[in-house]
Scaffold this active site. Structure first.
Site, PDB file in Angstrom:
ATOM      1  N   ASP A 100      -8.813  -4.578  -6.311  1.00  0.00           N
ATOM      2  CA  ASP A 100      -8.198  -3.760  -5.271  1.00  0.00           C
ATOM      3  C   ASP A 100      -8.196  -2.308  -5.740  1.00  0.00           C
ATOM      4  O   ASP A 100      -7.459  -1.933  -6.655  1.00  0.00           O
ATOM      5  CB  ASP A 100      -6.775  -4.250  -4.998  1.00  0.00           C
ATOM      6  CG  ASP A 100      -6.113  -3.504  -3.853  1.00  0.00           C
ATOM      7  OD1 ASP A 100      -6.739  -2.577  -3.295  1.00  0.00           O
ATOM      8  OD2 ASP A 100      -4.966  -3.844  -3.506  1.00  0.00           O
ATOM      9  N   SER A 118       0.838  -1.195   0.000  1.00  0.00           N
ATOM     10  CA  SER A 118       0.000   0.000   0.000  1.00  0.00           C
ATOM     11  C   SER A 118       0.876   1.249   0.000  1.00  0.00           C
ATOM     12  O   SER A 118       1.648   1.474  -0.922  1.00  0.00           O
ATOM     13  CB  SER A 118      -0.947  -0.049   1.202  1.00  0.00           C
ATOM     14  OG  SER A 118      -1.952   0.927   1.100  1.00  0.00           O
ATOM     15  N   HIS A 131      -7.594  -5.872  -0.484  1.00  0.00           N
ATOM     16  CA  HIS A 131      -6.372  -5.088  -0.264  1.00  0.00           C
ATOM     17  C   HIS A 131      -5.529  -5.645   0.875  1.00  0.00           C
ATOM     18  O   HIS A 131      -4.400  -5.195   1.072  1.00  0.00           O
ATOM     19  CB  HIS A 131      -6.738  -3.632   0.021  1.00  0.00           C
ATOM     20  CG  HIS A 131      -5.553  -2.723   0.102  1.00  0.00           C
ATOM     21  ND1 HIS A 131      -4.682  -2.509  -0.948  1.00  0.00           N
ATOM     22  CD2 HIS A 131      -5.071  -1.972   1.135  1.00  0.00           C
ATOM     23  CE1 HIS A 131      -3.729  -1.663  -0.584  1.00  0.00           C
ATOM     24  NE2 HIS A 131      -3.941  -1.325   0.670  1.00  0.00           N
TER      25      HIS A 131
END
Length: 549
Positions: free
Chosen positions: A428, A370, A474
Site C-alpha cells: 500500500d 487513509s 489500499h
C-alpha cells in the site's frame, strides 16, 4: 450409509431403521438459543415439506429412508436444509422464516442470505480441505448440507458471539502497545478491529449519500445498534477551486471547501457497556473524497503543530518542535462559512459526552482510513493535551500515511494516554508517503510513523489475485477482508473466516479470482452491480456487525 445413498436406494429395498419413536423424538433446544429450532426438511414428522435431495432415482424416497435420514439429523444435533437454486431456496427460507418466527423485526431481505453466501471455508480449498466438485455437490454429506444451510440462511448476517472483554479491555485498547496481541492476532482484538472498520465504511456510504454541510448525519446507518451517532463532523480546506477549473456538470460537493468527514458515536447499550467494561466514544473519519482534499494531501511540507499559518514549511524552529503536514493541519484547523473547524467540533463533543457520563469508565477510540487516519492522530493529540482528565485514547489507523516528524511522535508518547495501532497492507503506497519532506535534511525533521504496526498482505488471501493492483491494496474492504483471515505471520489464511466478500467483489472485481466471480453469479449475485446497491441489503437493519468467529 450416506444420505445420498439412502435417498437413491430403491423404494422396495428393505431398510433397517430405528423404531419410529426415535426418529420423531424432539430434541431440546440449547439454552443459548433464543428461538425455536427449525425443523429438518428431511424429517418425516415435519409438517412443512422440505426440498428434496437430488437423486438419480425419479421416485421419492421411501418412509424407511426418510426415517433413517431423520435419525442422522438427530445424531448430528442440527438439521440440515438442502439448497436448491438461489432463487427458490431463498424464497422457501423466507417463507419458513415468516411462518415460524412470527416476528417482523427478524425478517430480513431475501438477498440478505446471499450476502454472506460467499464464504471462504465453503468453496475455496483451504489447507487440509478437499476441493468440492460438481459431482461431490450431488452427494454431499450431512455436515456439508448443514454448512450450506448456514450460508444460505436468512439468518447468516447475524453477529457471531462476542466474548466478555471487560477484564482485559485496557490491553485490547492499547495499554502496553498491544504486545502479544498482534502476531498471532488475538481473536477479541480482531472482532474489535472489524467493528471499527465497518464504522468507517458507514462513514463513506453516508458521505456519498448526503455529502453537503446541511445534510448532517441523517443518512448515517451504523453497523452496530449499540452505538448512536451524536454529532456530525466537517473538514474545511483552506484552498478554493479556481473558476476556470470548474466544469458545468461537476457536483458542487466535489469542489466545495467544507464537506462531511465523519461522526462521533457513543455506546448506549448497557449490555454492551458491561461486555466491554467501559463506555466507548468512537470518533470515525473517512478518507479522501473531494478535489480540494486531494490538493491538501499534496501539501506535504512540515509546519509547527501550533502554527499552521506559517508561510514556509522550512521556517527555522528547534529540532524538538513537533511538526505535521501542512495539508492535514489545514483540514483539521480551518473553519468553514457555516461549520466550525474539525478540531472545535471534536473537542466540544468529547467534553459534552465526558460531562454527560461523568463518573463512568470511559474510553475514546479514534478510527480512520487513509486521510481519516492522518486526521485521527491530530484528534488524539489534541484530546490528550487539551483535556487533562481525558480517558485513554486509542487510534486505529487503516492504511494511514505519515503525519509528522519525530518530535510529534515523541509528543504523542509523552502524553501517556494515546496508543496508536497502524494496520498496513504490504504494497500500500499511501502508508509510505510523504517519504522525504522538502528541504529538511535532518533525520528528526523527516516524517516518521507512530505506534505499533499490524502488517497484512493481499497475497495471503485465497480470494484476491496475487497481483492485485494499488487500488485494491489500499481499499478499506480489502483491509477488513484480510484482517478477518489473518492469524499470524507465515500462517495460512483463517479457514473459518466468515466475512462476506460480496462488497469486495463489487468494489474490486478485477482483483478477485475468477472462481469467486463465477460462484457469485451462480448464487444470483451480480458482481458488476455498484457497491452502493448492496448498502440497503448490508445495512438495512442498521446492525450489520463484523461476522468474525
Amino acid at each position: 450409509m450416506t444420505i445420498a445413498a439412502a435417498v437413491s436406494a430403491p423404494t422396495t429395498a428393505p431398510v433397517h431403521v430405528a423404531p419410529r419413536h426415535h426418529a420423531v423424538q424432539p430434541r431440546p433446544a440449547p439454552r443459548h438459543h433464543h428461538r425455536e429450532r427449525e425443523q429438518s426438511p428431511l424429517n418425516p414428522s415435519t409438517s412443512t415439506a422440505g426440498p428434496a435431495l437430488r437423486s438419480s432415482s425419479p421416485s421419492p424416497p421411501s418412509d424407511g429412508a426418510r426415517a433413517h435420514i431423520a435419525n442422522l439429523d438427530r445424531v448430528l444435533g442440527k438439521p440440515p436444509q438442502v439448497p436448491r437454486t438461489a432463487a427458490s431456496s431463498s424464497s422457501k427460507q423466507q417463507q419458513q422464516q415468516q411462518e415460524e418466527d412470527g416476528d417482523n423485526n427478524s425478517q430480513l431481505n431475501v438477498r440478505h442470505g446471499l450476502l454472506n453466501a460467499l464464504n471462504l471455508s465453503f468453496f475455496v480449498p483451504m489447507p487440509g480441505m478437499r476441493a468440492r466438485t460438481a459431482a461431490h455437490d450431488d452427494h454431499m454429506s450431512p455436515r456439508s448440507l448443514m454448512h450450506m444451510q448456514q450460508l444460505l440462511s436468512a439468518d447468516s448476517p447475524r453477529a457471531s458471539p462476542r466474548c466478555t472483554i471487560a477484564p482485559r479491555w485496557r490491553a485490547l485498547h492499547g495499554e502496553g502497545g498491544w504486545a502479544g496481541l498482534l502476531d498471532p492476532l488475538d481473536s477479541d482484538l480482531r472482532r474489535e478491529l472489524l467493528r471499527y472498520g465497518d464504522f468507517v465504511t458507514a462513514a463513506y456510504q453516508a458521505f456519498h449519500s448526503l455529502p453537503t454541510a446541511s445534510a448532517r448525519h441523517r443518512g448515517l446507518m451504523l453497523p452496530d445498534r449499540s452505538y448512536r451517532p451524536t454529532r456530525s463532523l466537517f473538514a474545511t480546506s483552506a484552498l478554493s477551486m479556481p473558476p476556470w477549473a470548474k466544469r458545468p456538470n461537476t457536483p458542487d460537493w466535489l469542489t466545495q471547501q467544507s464537506n462531511w468527514v465523519g461522526y462521533v458515536a457513543v455506546c448506549e447499550s448497557e449490555r454492551e457497556v458491561a461486555r466491554m467494561g467501559r463506555r466507548d466514544i468512537a470518533i470515525v473519519l473517512r478518507g479522501t473524497a473531494t478535489c480540494l482534499e486531494w490538493a491538501e494531501n499534496l501539501r506535504a511540507s512540515l509546519v509547527p503543530l501550533e502554527d499552521g499559518d506559517s508561510s514556509d514549511g522550512a521556517a527555522a524552529a528547534p529540532e524538538s518542535e513537533p511538526k505535521v503536514a501542512r495539508g492535514f493541519l489545514s483540514l483539521y484547523k480551518t473553519e468553514g462559512e457555516k461549520v466550525k473547524s474539525l478540531s472545535a467540533e471534536v473537542m466540544d463533543e468529547v467534553r459534552r459526552l465526558m460531562e454527560k457520563y461523568k463518573g463512568e469508565e470511559l474510553s475514546i477510540t479514534v478510527v480512520g482510513h487513509s486521510l481519516g487516519a492522518a486526521l485521527a492522530l491530530l484528534v488524539a493529540d489534541e484530546v490528550a493535551t487539551s483535556i487533562p482528565d481525558a480517558p485513554p485514547v486509542a487510534v486505529v489507523s487503516f492504511g494511514g500515511p505519515k503525519v509528522g516528524n519525530a518530535a510529534f511522535v515523541d509528543k504523542l508518547n509523552r502524553t501517556g494516554k494515546v496508543n496508536v495501532l497502524r494496520i498496513v497492507n504490504a504494497g500500500d503506497m499511501v502508508t509510505k508517503v510523504p517519504g522525504v519532506a522538502p528541504r529538511l535534511p535532518l533525520k528528526r525533521e523527516q516524517y516518521q510513523h507512530a505506534g505499533a504496526e499490524l502488517r497484512i498482505d493481499s497475497k495471503n488471501s485465497p480470494c484476491l489475485r496475487p497481483d492485485a493492483g494499488p487500488a485494491c491494496r489500499h481499499d478499506l474492504e480489502a483491509y477488513l477482508h484480510l484482517i478477518d483471515g489473518f492469524t499470524g505471520t507465515g500462517r495460512p489464511f483463517r479457514h473459518d473466516a466468515r466475512r462476506s466478500v460480496i462488497r469486495l467483489l463489487q468494489l474490486q472485481r478485477g482483483n478477485v479470482k475468477k472462481e469467486y466471480v463465477n460462484r457469485a453469479r451462480e448464487l444470483g449475485v451480480d458482481p458488476a452491480a455498484p457497491a452502493d446497491v448492496a448498502r440497503n441489503v448490508a445495512y438495512g437493519s442498521c446492525a450489520l456487525a463484523s461476522p468474525s468467529s
